[in-house]
Design a protein around this motif. Sequence first.
Motif, PDB file in Angstrom:
ATOM      1  N   ILE A  12       0.421  -0.913   0.190  1.00  0.00           N
ATOM      2  CA  ILE A  12      -0.120   0.074  -0.317  1.00  0.00           C
ATOM      3  C   ILE A  12       1.193   1.250   0.040  1.00  0.00           C
ATOM      4  CG2 ILE A  12      -1.636   1.641   1.227  1.00  0.00           C
ATOM      5  CD1 ILE A  12      -2.609  -1.550   2.820  1.00  0.00           C
ATOM      6  N   ASP A  13       0.400   2.277  -0.895  1.00  0.00           N
ATOM      7  CA  ASP A  13       1.054   3.222  -1.002  1.00  0.00           C
ATOM      8  C   ASP A  13       0.655   4.133   0.235  1.00  0.00           C
ATOM      9  OD1 ASP A  13       3.055   5.128  -1.985  1.00  0.00           O
ATOM     10  OD2 ASP A  13       1.148   6.324  -2.879  1.00  0.00           O
ATOM     11  N   LEU A  14       1.450   5.042   0.325  1.00  0.00           N
ATOM     12  CA  LEU A  14       1.346   6.208   1.307  1.00  0.00           C
ATOM     13  C   LEU A  14       0.930   7.478   1.012  1.00  0.00           C
ATOM     14  CD1 LEU A  14       3.673   5.722   4.394  1.00  0.00           C
ATOM     15  CD2 LEU A  14       1.778   4.780   4.051  1.00  0.00           C
ATOM     16  N   ASP A  15       1.364   8.475   0.816  1.00  0.00           N
ATOM     17  CA  ASP A  15       1.004   9.418   0.389  1.00  0.00           C
ATOM     18  C   ASP A  15       0.129   9.616  -1.098  1.00  0.00           C
ATOM     19  OD1 ASP A  15       0.751  12.224   1.092  1.00  0.00           O
ATOM     20  OD2 ASP A  15       2.801  12.971  -0.764  1.00  0.00           O
ATOM     21  N   GLY A  16      -0.984  10.086  -0.626  1.00  0.00           N
ATOM     22  CA  GLY A  16      -1.946   9.992  -1.981  1.00  0.00           C
ATOM     23  C   GLY A  16      -2.876   8.991  -2.267  1.00  0.00           C
ATOM     24  N   THR A  17      -2.872   8.220  -0.922  1.00  0.00           N
ATOM     25  CA  THR A  17      -3.765   7.216  -0.917  1.00  0.00           C
ATOM     26  C   THR A  17      -4.000   6.628   0.666  1.00  0.00           C
ATOM     27  OG1 THR A  17      -2.337   6.016  -2.144  1.00  0.00           O
ATOM     28  CG2 THR A  17      -3.324   4.221  -0.874  1.00  0.00           C
ATOM     29  N   MET A  18      -2.984   6.533   1.901  1.00  0.00           N
ATOM     30  CA  MET A  18      -3.574   6.773   2.684  1.00  0.00           C
ATOM     31  C   MET A  18      -3.956   8.001   3.523  1.00  0.00           C
ATOM     32  SD  MET A  18      -3.721   3.323   4.107  1.00  0.00           S
ATOM     33  CE  MET A  18      -4.695   3.317   2.500  1.00  0.00           C
ATOM     34  N   GLY A 209      -2.494   2.043  -5.046  1.00  0.00           N
ATOM     35  CA  GLY A 209      -2.025   3.847  -4.888  1.00  0.00           C
ATOM     36  C   GLY A 209      -2.699   4.459  -6.212  1.00  0.00           C
ATOM     37  N   ASP A 210      -2.126   5.485  -5.716  1.00  0.00           N
ATOM     38  CA  ASP A 210      -2.600   6.654  -7.007  1.00  0.00           C
ATOM     39  C   ASP A 210      -2.429   7.025  -7.409  1.00  0.00           C
ATOM     40  OD1 ASP A 210      -0.732   7.736  -4.806  1.00  0.00           O
ATOM     41  OD2 ASP A 210      -1.627   9.990  -5.229  1.00  0.00           O
ATOM     42  N   ASN A 211      -1.046   5.923  -8.216  1.00  0.00           N
ATOM     43  CA  ASN A 211      -0.147   7.182  -8.749  1.00  0.00           C
ATOM     44  C   ASN A 211       0.546   5.896 -10.476  1.00  0.00           C
ATOM     45  OD1 ASN A 211       2.521   8.311 -10.430  1.00  0.00           O
ATOM     46  ND2 ASN A 211       2.842   9.367  -8.922  1.00  0.00           N
ATOM     47  N   THR A 214       4.331   6.045 -10.769  1.00  0.00           N
ATOM     48  CA  THR A 214       5.020   4.959  -9.303  1.00  0.00           C
ATOM     49  C   THR A 214       4.400   3.478  -9.112  1.00  0.00           C
ATOM     50  OG1 THR A 214       4.082   6.185  -8.125  1.00  0.00           O
ATOM     51  CG2 THR A 214       6.654   7.143  -9.095  1.00  0.00           C
ATOM     52  N   ASP A 215       3.455   3.412  -8.447  1.00  0.00           N
ATOM     53  CA  ASP A 215       2.740   2.772  -8.017  1.00  0.00           C
ATOM     54  C   ASP A 215       2.426   1.739  -9.178  1.00  0.00           C
ATOM     55  OD1 ASP A 215       2.748   3.496  -5.294  1.00  0.00           O
ATOM     56  OD2 ASP A 215       0.857   5.062  -6.046  1.00  0.00           O
ATOM     57  N   ILE A 216       0.666   1.999 -10.064  1.00  0.00           N
ATOM     58  CA  ILE A 216       0.672   1.107 -10.673  1.00  0.00           C
ATOM     59  C   ILE A 216       1.649   0.674 -12.037  1.00  0.00           C
ATOM     60  CG2 ILE A 216      -1.478   1.071 -13.024  1.00  0.00           C
ATOM     61  CD1 ILE A 216      -2.009   1.984  -9.551  1.00  0.00           C
TER      62      ILE A 216
END
Length: 260
Positions: A12-18, A209-211, A214-216
């Motif tokens: 799990i991503d943090l910034d923008g996701t949590m 994630g939200d990005n 990076t994430d996807i």
Amino acid sequence: MKERWKHKTWLIDLDGTMYRGKKQIPGAIELISYLQKEKIPYCFVTNNAMRTKKQNVAHMEALGFHGIKEDEFFTSAMAAARYVARMSDRRNAYYIGEDGLREALLENGFTIVDDHSDFVFVGLSRSKTYMDYSKAFEQLWNGAKLIGTNCDRRLADGDHFLIGNGSIVEMLAYASEQESLKLGKPYAPMLEETLAYLNKQKEDCIILGDNMETDIAFGALHGVETILVESGVHTAADCARYAFAPSACYHDLFACMDDE
Ligand SMILES: [Mg+2]
């Protein structure tokens, strides 16, 4: 939540996701509580190299999250230190960073030096000066290897942006005429190190994630299932611009939990 996702380890991503700035993202606390209640394993995988494990836990608790443990974070600083320690026997490190990078280096057997370093690790510092950067440059010029923990161009700070670590790494790369290894999300070493840390295989995991970049990309380019949530940088409409796509996309984290 889709049944098959209940058998995965959630990265799990943090910034923008949590969270975003000083506020948790709606549904984030509920999602983590759900994973904890159902005993679904998760790990926060972040490019942010600044916080130590303790600081990450404290930050989450201040935002209202409960029951999060220190070993549930895997940062780009940890990935960089572990990766370099596996690839080389040299252990003298100079660093531009904060407590999180220092902790990761010390835990992986590096000696922090001011001079004659083998590596210059760069993981973002909010307080270094022109002379500190020049000192880092001088060591690079004398043969130390440049190691950026991540390539993020910008750093989200509430509603605006600050200069990201990747931009600082590029500055040092330009001055020293050398390139940094590509670590951090979305690059393969970050995934390899995350899986090794968790003792998991790609097929066991799902990335949230939200990005897209990076994430996807982190999952889609390396064979891991992904979920994009529209709470941060990118929305479903942005997906068309990329050659890869998330496995699923949700407007918010509640929708991700509801989907059977
Ligand atoms: Mg994010």
